[in-house]
Design a protein around this motif. Structure first.
Motif, mmCIF file in Angstrom:
data_model
loop_
_atom_site.group_PDB
_atom_site.id
_atom_site.type_symbol
_atom_site.label_atom_id
_atom_site.label_comp_id
_atom_site.label_asym_id
_atom_site.label_seq_id
_atom_site.Cartn_x
_atom_site.Cartn_y
_atom_site.Cartn_z
ATOM 1 N N HIS A 1 12.433 112.828 71.551
ATOM 2 C CA HIS A 1 11.666 113.093 72.768
ATOM 3 C C HIS A 1 12.081 114.420 73.392
ATOM 4 C CE1 HIS A 1 9.118 112.204 76.153
ATOM 5 N NE2 HIS A 1 10.115 112.496 76.967
ATOM 6 N N VAL A 2 13.360 114.707 73.382
ATOM 7 C CA VAL A 2 13.823 115.996 73.901
ATOM 8 C C VAL A 2 13.241 117.128 73.070
ATOM 9 C CG1 VAL A 2 15.834 117.454 74.313
ATOM 10 C CG2 VAL A 2 15.936 115.015 74.847
ATOM 11 N N ALA A 3 13.281 116.973 71.761
ATOM 12 C CA ALA A 3 12.732 118.009 70.885
ATOM 13 C C ALA A 3 11.253 118.246 71.177
ATOM 14 C CB ALA A 3 12.927 117.606 69.427
ATOM 15 N N LYS A 4 10.507 117.165 71.308
ATOM 16 C CA LYS A 4 9.075 117.297 71.579
ATOM 17 C C LYS A 4 8.840 117.964 72.920
ATOM 18 C CE LYS A 4 4.785 114.677 71.436
ATOM 19 N NZ LYS A 4 4.183 113.427 70.959
ATOM 20 N N THR A 5 9.576 117.530 73.932
ATOM 21 C CA THR A 5 9.379 118.069 75.274
ATOM 22 C C THR A 5 9.673 119.559 75.323
ATOM 23 O OG1 THR A 5 9.927 115.938 76.284
ATOM 24 C CG2 THR A 5 10.125 117.897 77.669
ATOM 25 N N LEU A 6 10.830 119.955 74.823
ATOM 26 C CA LEU A 6 11.195 121.364 74.883
ATOM 27 C C LEU A 6 10.279 122.209 74.002
ATOM 28 C CD1 LEU A 6 15.095 121.141 74.898
ATOM 29 C CD2 LEU A 6 13.592 121.724 76.809
ATOM 30 N N GLY A 7 9.864 121.653 72.866
ATOM 31 C CA GLY A 7 8.947 122.390 72.016
ATOM 32 C C GLY A 7 7.608 122.628 72.683
ATOM 33 N N LEU A 8 7.051 121.588 73.303
ATOM 34 C CA LEU A 8 5.755 121.735 73.976
ATOM 35 C C LEU A 8 5.867 122.633 75.205
ATOM 36 C CD1 LEU A 8 4.420 118.080 73.690
ATOM 37 C CD2 LEU A 8 3.539 120.108 72.517
ATOM 38 N N GLY B 1 8.129 115.132 78.235
ATOM 39 C CA GLY B 1 8.496 115.067 79.645
ATOM 40 C C GLY B 1 8.484 113.645 80.163
ATOM 41 N N PHE B 2 8.356 113.546 81.480
ATOM 42 C CA PHE B 2 8.427 112.247 82.146
ATOM 43 C C PHE B 2 7.258 112.112 83.118
ATOM 44 C CE2 PHE B 2 12.688 113.608 81.065
ATOM 45 C CZ PHE B 2 13.190 112.507 80.386
ATOM 46 N N GLY B 3 6.616 110.956 83.083
ATOM 47 C CA GLY B 3 5.555 110.674 84.031
ATOM 48 C C GLY B 3 4.292 111.470 83.757
ATOM 49 N N ARG B 4 3.426 111.467 84.763
ATOM 50 C CA ARG B 4 2.136 112.143 84.659
ATOM 51 C C ARG B 4 2.159 113.415 85.490
ATOM 52 N NH1 ARG B 4 -1.980 106.912 85.346
ATOM 53 N NH2 ARG B 4 -1.171 105.719 83.557
ATOM 54 N N ALA B 5 1.018 114.084 85.527
ATOM 55 C CA ALA B 5 0.917 115.323 86.291
ATOM 56 C C ALA B 5 1.046 115.042 87.789
ATOM 57 C CB ALA B 5 -0.439 115.972 86.009
ATOM 58 N N PRO C 1 17.969 106.539 87.530
ATOM 59 C CA PRO C 1 18.515 107.610 86.679
ATOM 60 C C PRO C 1 17.790 108.939 86.816
ATOM 61 C CG PRO C 1 17.343 105.964 85.364
ATOM 62 C CD PRO C 1 17.494 105.393 86.742
ATOM 63 N N LEU C 2 16.502 108.917 87.179
ATOM 64 C CA LEU C 2 15.796 110.181 87.362
ATOM 65 C C LEU C 2 16.291 110.941 88.582
ATOM 66 C CD1 LEU C 2 12.112 109.328 86.389
ATOM 67 C CD2 LEU C 2 13.594 110.988 85.280
ATOM 68 N N GLN C 3 17.067 110.302 89.427
ATOM 69 C CA GLN C 3 17.688 110.973 90.568
ATOM 70 C C GLN C 3 19.178 111.201 90.332
ATOM 71 O OE1 GLN C 3 16.763 109.045 94.352
ATOM 72 N NE2 GLN C 3 14.921 108.159 93.445
ATOM 73 N N ALA C 4 19.647 110.965 89.120
ATOM 74 C CA ALA C 4 21.088 110.998 88.864
ATOM 75 C C ALA C 4 21.418 111.627 87.523
ATOM 76 C CB ALA C 4 21.652 109.578 88.935
ATOM 77 N N GLY C 5 20.651 112.619 87.113
ATOM 78 C CA GLY C 5 20.909 113.238 85.823
ATOM 79 C C GLY C 5 22.279 113.880 85.737
ATOM 80 N N GLY D 1 17.664 103.759 78.673
ATOM 81 C CA GLY D 1 16.480 102.929 78.501
ATOM 82 C C GLY D 1 15.431 103.185 79.566
ATOM 83 N N LYS D 2 15.879 103.341 80.817
ATOM 84 C CA LYS D 2 14.921 103.610 81.896
ATOM 85 C C LYS D 2 14.290 104.988 81.744
ATOM 86 C CE LYS D 2 16.730 100.509 85.449
ATOM 87 N NZ LYS D 2 17.235 100.389 86.822
ATOM 88 N N LEU D 3 15.092 105.982 81.380
ATOM 89 C CA LEU D 3 14.528 107.314 81.179
ATOM 90 C C LEU D 3 13.443 107.281 80.103
ATOM 91 C CD1 LEU D 3 17.730 109.565 81.307
ATOM 92 C CD2 LEU D 3 15.871 109.522 82.969
ATOM 93 N N MET D 4 13.676 106.562 79.043
ATOM 94 C CA MET D 4 12.680 106.509 77.975
ATOM 95 C C MET D 4 11.443 105.720 78.398
ATOM 96 S SD MET D 4 13.565 108.483 75.614
ATOM 97 C CE MET D 4 12.305 108.029 74.420
ATOM 98 N N ARG D 5 11.592 104.785 79.317
ATOM 99 C CA ARG D 5 10.400 104.087 79.824
ATOM 100 C C ARG D 5 9.537 105.025 80.665
ATOM 101 N NH1 ARG D 5 13.930 99.626 80.092
ATOM 102 N NH2 ARG D 5 14.389 99.881 82.319
ATOM 103 N N TYR D 6 10.163 106.006 81.301
ATOM 104 C CA TYR D 6 9.398 106.989 82.069
ATOM 105 C C TYR D 6 8.807 108.080 81.174
ATOM 106 C CZ TYR D 6 12.007 105.076 86.096
ATOM 107 O OH TYR D 6 12.552 104.254 87.050
ATOM 108 N N ALA D 7 9.229 108.131 79.920
ATOM 109 C CA ALA D 7 8.867 109.243 79.040
ATOM 110 C C ALA D 7 7.381 109.223 78.703
ATOM 111 C CB ALA D 7 9.692 109.187 77.761
#
Length: 690
Positions: free
Chosen positions: A229-236, A198-202, A589-593, A186-192
């Motif tokens: 989201h994974v599909a979109k991220t890796l595709g882009l 991907g996650f976050g901004r530039a 979680p972003l520090q614990a993948g 849930g937290k990872l998707m809130r950062y999406a």
């Protein structure tokens, strides 16, 4: 005249050997000189592919004015963070405590007893609006050291205490259960970033391991959004400028939010982390057939081919990185203009390439174009009736021609050809997975050669060393080195069942637990061994950074080796380490993948696939089905190959079915009847974890 860096193994340090700065490598000589002359240490930490490190060198370290002041007032020490992550980590903690942020180049001022008292990152020379000049910083710090020593000592005490508190923080232990996974997802998707992936901004980093976590959680909890989201991220990413459209492989990160403009360095570890993510997406591509204009396996293969073409060394190891700059200009090797396309290609193909790769007269980056693939171009092909597969083939042929042209006519980026043990371990595992998933033995051949090289050159008297360059081993390695290699060997073994791989993994794990073990079985592992270089603190590794931390890597290596060999003591130790990291997984979680990958494995169901056949060749269809299905918590064993060292219970009763090759899928203590049809095996393995 060369300074003391000329004889170092690090290509990064050698790049500074002709500076007028009287550089010392990290070591007792520098600190003894500083103590004898009552001078502070100026510590500069960077790495060969770091763009701003090169900028600071050109502006400051090649300046006679700056060098004269440094030489008169400081003892200057240069460190390659890739060779000495322990030095980098401790003093980065100090810089972050002082400034709230960090980065490279890192610039830290130390007392002769190694305590930090001031620091930062890049300072320009001359000064810029809003940024003090480096010479001003040097002058001010030298004044404080000479005239306000009490203030320097007070700062050193405070920063050293902060570093020790960070290093000695007790683990945030708690429950490591399904709720931990669910909440982390849930937290990872809130950062999406739902628009651009991907996650976050530039600036935007790949976060390859976090993408693998989302694939598992989407499947486990029957949630389509994480998988999409994974599909979109890796595709882009695969279509964007962060991926080298002509040469394959991924640049370090994107400076914008849309994956267009990277910093152009290519790191071995990014390739090693992204390949498994792409391969897992490849095994799930039926879940999102419209997400990629080419299968994720294409980017995985392109990345592996890049590594074998550009980073493999004659002795068998893999080079650490390729630089961002050529001829002092960032990205020069990789960008194009329409006129440059016409110099290489026919008029018709040049026009096709310009459209296919977004190469425009005005450019998409600083007046030139970073090649990328636009989704609109695919839609135009479909709208106008162009055979898409034919267009894909034409585009790949053009990309290969442009790659060959740039490699033969342009100055290639500098390659840092030192071998880093942990990054090689990650790449060995990635290539093993690619060999199995893509059915390409070249990748397993290269991984096996690298494993043998590391055993021969870096494994010495029961200690794995960190790096190798020009026939010389670097310092004793760190927890991440030992356990990244052990994990990679377990992955490679499943593609190439060589007994020496399991034997080496066992040696590494047994030695690593002894050298890096914490005060309790649950405590995160120490980054360094007890007899390593003295630093202000001995840090534990509870979190991931750009690469997985040593404790996280230990967890997955222990799990895989336990599953293959039947050593339950290793499985129990992995479970205890997971408990010690549960707080990090739940809160950050972003520090614990990587620990989350281990937790998903631990919660199961873990699957064992044993394929019985009269010969390895006979079992190939079942073997391909097992490795081509998304079953992240599975191990695959070919009973027809050499199974020396494998748990006998794993193989017991696994025989052919009326002479036909058969697969047995075991979960816990329950095994399926023999499966002889590859499609049925895929269906069985594709069932959600539950």
């Amino acid at each position: 005249m060369s300074n003391r860096l000329a004889d170092e193994t690090s290509p990064y340090l050698r790049q500074h050997a002709e500076n007028p700065v009287e550089w010392f490598p990290w070591g007792d000589e520098a600190f003894e000189k500083a103590a004898a002359e009552d001078k502070p240490i100026f510590l500069s930490v960077g790495y060969s592919a770091c763009h701003w490190c090169h900028v600071m060198e050109r502006e400051s370290f090649e300046s006679e004015e700056v060098a004269a002041f440094l030489n008169a007032n400081y003892v200057s020490v240069k460190v390659d963070r890739e060779e000495r992550p322990d030095v980098d980590a401790v003093y980065m903690d100090a810089v972050q405590a002082l400034t709230g942020s960090g980065g490279w180049p890192m610039s830290v001022f130390l007392a002769p007893d190694r305590r930090p008292f001031f620091g930062g990152t890049y300072w320009p020379h001359p000064p810029r609006p809003g940024m003090p000049g480096f010479l001003h910083i040097l002058t001010r710090v030298a004044h404080v050291w000479r005239e306000e020593r009490a203030n320097a000592n007070t700062a050193a005490e405070g920063l050293t205490d902060a570093v020790k508190r960070s290093a000695e923080a007790p683990p945030q232990a708690g429950a490591a259960d399904l709720d931990t996974l669910r909440n982390a997802g849930g937290k990872l998707m809130r950062y999406a970033d739902r628009e651009h992936g991907g996650f976050g901004r530039a600036p935007k980093f790949p976060h390859a391991v976090d993408l693998r976590v989302l694939l598992r959680l989407g499947r486990r909890f029957d949630q389509p959004e994480p998988i999409k989201h994974v599909a979109k991220t890796l595709g882009l990413m695969a279509r964007g400028g962060i991926y080298d459209q002509f040469g394959g492989g991924f640049h370090r990160y994107s400076t914008d939010g849309e994956w267009l403009a990277p910093h152009f360095e290519k790191m071995l570890y990014d390739q090693a982390l992204l390949v498994p993510a792409l391969l897992e997406a490849h095994t799930l591509e039926g879940e999102f057939p419209d997400a990629f204009d080419e299968a994720p396996s294409v980017a995985a293969q392109g990345t592996c081919d890049y590594v074998l073409r550009e980073l493999i060394l004659p002795d068998g190891g893999f080079a650490a990185a390729q630089d961002a700059d050529t001829d002092g200009e960032e990205g020069k090797f990789f960008v194009w203009t329409p006129a440059e396309l016409r110099e290489v290609l026919s008029e018709q193909n040049a026009a096709f390439a310009a459209d296919a790769f977004d190469v425009t007269p005005g450019g998409n980056w600083e007046g030139k174009s970073i090649p990328r693939r636009l989704r609109a171009e695919l839609e135009e092909w479909k709208r106008t009736g162009v055979a898409v597969n034919d267009a894909f083939h034409r585009r790949r042929e053009i990309a290969a021609a442009l790659r060959e042209h740039r490699e033969s006519t342009r100055t290639r980026p500098f390659r840092d050809d030192k071998v880093v043990a942990s990054w090689n371990g990650l790449m060995i595992g990635a290539l093993g997975r690619a060999a199995a998933a893509l059915d390409d033995p070249r990748y397993a051949d290269a991984a096996l050669a690298a494993a043998d090289f590391l055993h021969s050159e870096l494994w010495h008297d029961g200690v794995l060393h960190r790096s190798w360059k020009d026939g010389r081993r670097g310092a004793p390695g760190f927890a991440e080195d030992t356990f990244a290699l052990a994990d990679g060997l377990c992955e490679l073994w499943q593609a190439r069942q060589e007994p020496r791989l399991l034997a080496f993994a066992t040696e590494l794990i047994d030695a690593g637990l002894e050298r890096f073990g914490g005060p309790t079985p649950e405590a995160p592992l120490f980054q360094t061994a007890a007899d390593s270089d003295p630093l202000p603190a001995r840090r534990t590794e509870a979190t991931d950074g750009a690469t997985p931390g040593g404790t996280a890597l230990a967890i997955t290596a222990l799990q895989k080796l336990a599953a293959l060999t039947g050593r339950r003591d290793l499985e129990e130790r992995a479970a205890k380490l997971l408990t010690g990291l549960s707080g990090i997984m739940a809160g950050h979680p972003l520090q614990a993948g990587w620990p989350l990958l281990g937790l998903d494995w631990a919660l199961g169901p873990r699957t064992e696939v044993v394929i019985a056949a009269d010969s390895p060749k006979a079992e190939a269809p079942l073997w391909k089905a097992a490795h081509g299905t998304f079953a992240p918590n599975a191990i695959v064993v070919n009973a027809a190959a050499n199974c020396e060292g494998v748990d006998p219970e794993l193989l017991a009763g696994k025989t052919t079915a009326n002479g036909e090759p058969a697969a047995y899928v075991c979960v816990g203590s329950s095994c399926s009847p023999p499966i002889t049809d590859p499609a049925a095996l895929r269906q069985r393995l594709a069932q959600p974890a539950g």
